[in-house]
Design an enzyme around this catalytic site. Sequence first.
Site, short mmCIF file in Angstrom:
data_model
loop_
_atom_site.label_atom_id
_atom_site.label_comp_id
_atom_site.label_asym_id
_atom_site.label_seq_id
_atom_site.Cartn_x
_atom_site.Cartn_y
_atom_site.Cartn_z
N ALA A 40 0.83 -1.21 0.00
CA ALA A 40 0.00 0.00 0.00
C ALA A 40 0.87 1.26 0.00
O ALA A 40 0.58 2.23 -0.72
CB ALA A 40 -0.93 -0.01 1.21
N VAL A 41 1.95 1.24 0.78
CA VAL A 41 2.84 2.41 0.84
C VAL A 41 3.46 2.64 -0.54
O VAL A 41 3.47 3.76 -1.07
CB VAL A 41 3.94 2.20 1.91
N ARG A 86 2.58 1.59 -3.60
CA ARG A 86 1.70 1.96 -4.71
C ARG A 86 1.04 3.32 -4.50
O ARG A 86 0.80 4.05 -5.47
CB ARG A 86 0.68 0.85 -4.96
N ILE A 94 2.64 -7.95 16.85
CA ILE A 94 1.55 -8.81 17.34
C ILE A 94 1.21 -8.51 18.79
O ILE A 94 0.18 -8.94 19.29
CB ILE A 94 1.89 -10.31 17.19
N ASP A 95 2.09 -7.76 19.50
CA ASP A 95 1.89 -7.58 20.94
C ASP A 95 0.69 -6.69 21.29
O ASP A 95 0.13 -6.79 22.38
CB ASP A 95 3.14 -6.96 21.58
N ARG A 150 5.43 -9.93 25.09
CA ARG A 150 6.41 -9.19 25.92
C ARG A 150 5.81 -8.82 27.25
O ARG A 150 5.34 -9.66 27.96
CB ARG A 150 6.89 -7.95 25.18
N GLY A 204 -11.96 -19.64 25.50
CA GLY A 204 -12.72 -20.19 26.62
C GLY A 204 -11.83 -20.71 27.74
O GLY A 204 -12.12 -21.75 28.35
N ALA A 205 -10.76 -19.97 28.05
CA ALA A 205 -9.81 -20.44 29.08
C ALA A 205 -10.42 -20.41 30.47
O ALA A 205 -11.26 -19.57 30.77
CB ALA A 205 -8.56 -19.57 29.04
N ARG A 216 -16.14 -29.23 39.63
CA ARG A 216 -17.38 -28.88 38.92
C ARG A 216 -17.64 -29.83 37.75
O ARG A 216 -18.60 -29.66 37.01
CB ARG A 216 -17.34 -27.44 38.41
P1 ADP Z 1 9.48 -3.32 18.14
O1 ADP Z 1 9.55 -2.20 17.18
O2 ADP Z 1 8.80 -4.52 17.57
O3 ADP Z 1 8.96 -2.89 19.49
P2 ADP Z 1 12.19 -3.31 19.26
O4 ADP Z 1 11.77 -2.78 20.58
O5 ADP Z 1 13.16 -4.44 19.27
O6 ADP Z 1 10.97 -3.85 18.38
O7 ADP Z 1 12.78 -2.10 18.43
C1 ADP Z 1 13.20 -2.27 17.09
C2 ADP Z 1 14.38 -1.36 16.80
O8 ADP Z 1 13.97 0.01 16.95
C3 ADP Z 1 15.56 -1.49 17.76
O9 ADP Z 1 16.41 -2.57 17.43
C4 ADP Z 1 16.27 -0.16 17.52
O10 ADP Z 1 16.98 -0.16 16.32
C5 ADP Z 1 15.08 0.79 17.39
N1 ADP Z 1 14.79 1.37 18.73
C6 ADP Z 1 14.14 0.78 19.76
N2 ADP Z 1 14.10 1.59 20.84
C7 ADP Z 1 14.77 2.72 20.49
C8 ADP Z 1 15.09 3.94 21.17
N3 ADP Z 1 14.73 4.15 22.43
N4 ADP Z 1 15.78 4.88 20.48
C9 ADP Z 1 16.15 4.68 19.19
N5 ADP Z 1 15.88 3.54 18.49
C10 ADP Z 1 15.20 2.57 19.13
O1 F6P Z 2 7.47 -7.97 19.85
C1 F6P Z 2 7.06 -9.15 19.22
C2 F6P Z 2 7.62 -10.36 19.94
O2 F6P Z 2 7.18 -11.51 19.23
C3 F6P Z 2 7.30 -10.46 21.42
O3 F6P Z 2 5.98 -10.94 21.64
C4 F6P Z 2 8.37 -11.40 21.89
O4 F6P Z 2 8.67 -11.18 23.26
C5 F6P Z 2 9.56 -11.01 21.05
O5 F6P Z 2 9.04 -10.34 19.90
C6 F6P Z 2 10.40 -12.17 20.60
O6 F6P Z 2 11.50 -11.67 19.94
P1 F6P Z 2 12.51 -12.56 19.05
O7 F6P Z 2 11.86 -12.74 17.72
O8 F6P Z 2 13.73 -11.72 18.97
O9 F6P Z 2 12.69 -13.87 19.75
#
Ligand code: ADP
Ligand code: F6P
Length: 325
Positions: A26-27, A29, A130-131, A175, A189-190, A215
């Site tokens: 999407a970005v 195109r 996905i978090d 996470r 249904g946990a 139960r």
């Molecule tokens: P997500 O984006 O899925 O939360 P991460 O937390 O691992 O994944 O962050 C992805 C990347 O974004 C990091 O490896 C880093 O390059 C950059 N990043 C994360 N936090 C910071 C920060 N506080 N300042 C600058 N870059 C960051």
């Molecule tokens: O942020 C997405 C996620 O899948 C978290 O749910 C999980 O803690 C982490 O990334 C796993 O990271 P990696 O792919 O580096 O094992």
Amino acid sequence: MNDKIKRIGVLTSGGDAPGMNPCIRAVVRTGLFNGCEVIGIRDGYAGIYTGEFAPLEARHVGGIIQRGGTVLGTARCPEMFEEAGQQKAAAILRGEGIDALVVIGGDGSMRGALALAAQGVRVLGIPGSIDNDMWGTNMAIGVDTALNTLCDAIDKLRDTASSHRRAFLVETMGRNCGYLALMAGVIGGAEVILIPEAPSSVEAVAESLVEAYQRGKTHSIVVVSEGANVKVAELAARLDELDVGFSTRMSILGHIQRGGRPSAFDRLLATRLGVKAVDALLAGGSEVMVGLRGRDIELVPLADVVSKPREANLEYYEMAKMLAF
Ligand code: ADP
Ligand code: F6P
């Protein structure tokens, strides 16, 4: 046509999420439609330093709408945490003639985007993780697909749990955020849900399982978020020692939750967010993230995204408890 932005960079960063590909499509195109050149940057922020820039044409993003993962690759990049690294990245982007950058990723990636904005780069964030731990969007790209995967996994585990009269401990990703576990618990249904936002204890879980057994339940599903205070391995070991009626097994679903074809919801969300991100850039927007708010796609400041906490909705937690009866 926009007369300022001629060249847009796009990257995916952090953990991959199903739906990143339809978003890239999407970005690209939307950018091309508006007369811009779109440059794909490989492997997240790391690709800026390694010079992995390549122009993306319409055909390059053909046939990817249904594919999980990200065709641009993704990575975690330590250099971006340092101001010197951020300055260097901004200088490289300028050197490549990139007028604006679209970052698709989670909250960490949004922090990176904000840091680049402080170095003078025009940035637009798109939530993909996905978090579902980010403020500013009801849903991030990938969450719905991950929940469908979890639903399918829990259904399967329940079949075998019921047959053997077992309790199954199912660990989800997320996470420090309990969203995935909470919603998976509701839709699966946990009997018990353990999330960081609602600390519990092994004893409390054991008590719930004993009651469920008494139960007349033939199974119990305990969904445990990876960030919960009670860890799944500890729980499994302790429940084996206690007599809760059910025998126990555990299943750590892991990265299965990150893969797979994006669901219809994720494709639609990813597409809407991708289009809106480019439109917003061309309209002069920067330092913002596109997010789903209610039914609409809106712009939210990146500064808010990285500073405001996303609260868990514990009504779902109470609801799941009541319905587990
Ligand atoms: P997500 O984006 O899925 O939360 P991460 O937390 O691992 O994944 O962050 C992805 C990347 O974004 C990091 O490896 C880093 O390059 C950059 N990043 C994360 N936090 C910071 C920060 N506080 N300042 C600058 N870059 C960051
Ligand atoms: O942020 C997405 C996620 O899948 C978290 O749910 C999980 O803690 C982490 O990334 C796993 O990271 P990696 O792919 O580096 O094992």
